[in-house]
Design an enzyme around this catalytic site. Sequence first.
Site, PDB file in Angstrom:
ATOM      1  N   CYS A  88       3.330  27.427  63.901  1.00  0.00           N
ATOM      2  CA  CYS A  88       3.460  25.959  63.965  1.00  0.00           C
ATOM      3  C   CYS A  88       3.801  25.516  65.391  1.00  0.00           C
ATOM      4  O   CYS A  88       2.981  25.619  66.279  1.00  0.00           O
ATOM      5  CB  CYS A  88       4.481  25.493  62.932  1.00  0.00           C
ATOM      6  SG  CYS A  88       4.347  23.747  62.565  1.00  0.00           S
ATOM      7  N   HIS A 101       3.152  28.528  57.686  1.00  0.00           N
ATOM      8  CA  HIS A 101       4.452  29.202  57.774  1.00  0.00           C
ATOM      9  C   HIS A 101       4.580  30.304  56.729  1.00  0.00           C
ATOM     10  O   HIS A 101       4.977  30.016  55.594  1.00  0.00           O
ATOM     11  CB  HIS A 101       5.569  28.189  57.480  1.00  0.00           C
ATOM     12  CG  HIS A 101       5.763  27.138  58.521  1.00  0.00           C
ATOM     13  ND1 HIS A 101       6.652  27.276  59.552  1.00  0.00           N
ATOM     14  CD2 HIS A 101       5.200  25.922  58.672  1.00  0.00           C
ATOM     15  CE1 HIS A 101       6.632  26.189  60.307  1.00  0.00           C
ATOM     16  NE2 HIS A 101       5.751  25.341  59.799  1.00  0.00           N
ATOM     17  N   GLU A 125       6.926  32.452  56.686  1.00  0.00           N
ATOM     18  CA  GLU A 125       8.366  32.679  56.462  1.00  0.00           C
ATOM     19  C   GLU A 125       8.943  31.728  55.419  1.00  0.00           C
ATOM     20  O   GLU A 125      10.046  31.936  54.936  1.00  0.00           O
ATOM     21  CB  GLU A 125       9.133  32.560  57.796  1.00  0.00           C
ATOM     22  CG  GLU A 125       9.421  31.150  58.296  1.00  0.00           C
ATOM     23  CD  GLU A 125       8.239  30.465  58.962  1.00  0.00           C
ATOM     24  OE1 GLU A 125       7.116  31.023  58.916  1.00  0.00           O
ATOM     25  OE2 GLU A 125       8.426  29.367  59.516  1.00  0.00           O
TER      26      GLU A 125
END
Lengths: 227, 77
Positions: A85, A201, A203
């Site tokens: 990002c 993302h 994560e």
Amino acid sequence: MKSSVIIFPGSNCDRDMDVALKKFGFKNKMVWHNDNVIPKSDLVVLPGGFSYGDYLRCGSIAAKSNIINSVIEFANKGGLVIGICNGFQILIETGLVNGALLRNKYLKFICKNVFVKANKTQNKYFNKIKKDILELHIAHNDGNYFCSEDDLKLIQDNDQIAVEYCDINGEVSEKSNPNGSMKNIAGVFNKKKNILGMMPHPERVIDNCLSSNDGSYFFENLLSNMK
Amino acid sequence: MKIKVIVTPKNGVLDPQGKAIQQTLNSMNFIDVSEVRQGKYFEIETDLKDEKDAKKNVEDMCKKLLANLVIEDYKIL
């Protein structure tokens, strides 16, 4: 395996990344942007967020911070570097990966889960990944990937498109393009494929209690390819 | 000395903000407006005394930070 996550003023996904890396077995260190040297690492991560309040252009100020020279040096020696990002925007601004990230086509901040198709060929990030259509999260205002026709040809010829927005069945079409990105590009590699920049993302989706667990495939696979 | 710089999106690069401004102007009855491109304007105060040196310096700044040459053009006024 050792990893380092760089924290810039305005990073907000640094701790999520720390949790994810540790969960899958990395020994992770957090590194402040004002430091000059990254600790001995096998992987360096530029996390998501809004470094320097997105002033001037997203990622442009962070790309000139103290720590960046040692990140560039690490990358040029073949070290693995991921930018997620805002981290992708920073990679773009350092010139480590090609292209630019424009304002989303319909001017909306997009925050939702999307499906992306991973490029499994000749890279440590997705090679042998057990699932190549991944449900990951995106949250950005400026993720509309753009590059010149010449650069597009180069990255296509060299197979540098890392992830593409697609539907649940893996079909890449305008319908599955959330932000207007050229060729549905959600992420790219550098030429040597040791650097990965992507908007989604992984994560954020590393547990079944979250909206998806597909980020787990990414981290597990990366770690096993690094061993 | 003050040097002024304008940074604009390159021709052919999508400018969704400019597009939204154009559509809003059209809806406000400025129906003659067929395109708007939005850019940035900088005023740079420099200690250099020679205008040529100062502009050369600002050109370097444009290339290294103020503009992203993949998507933007700059003009030193």
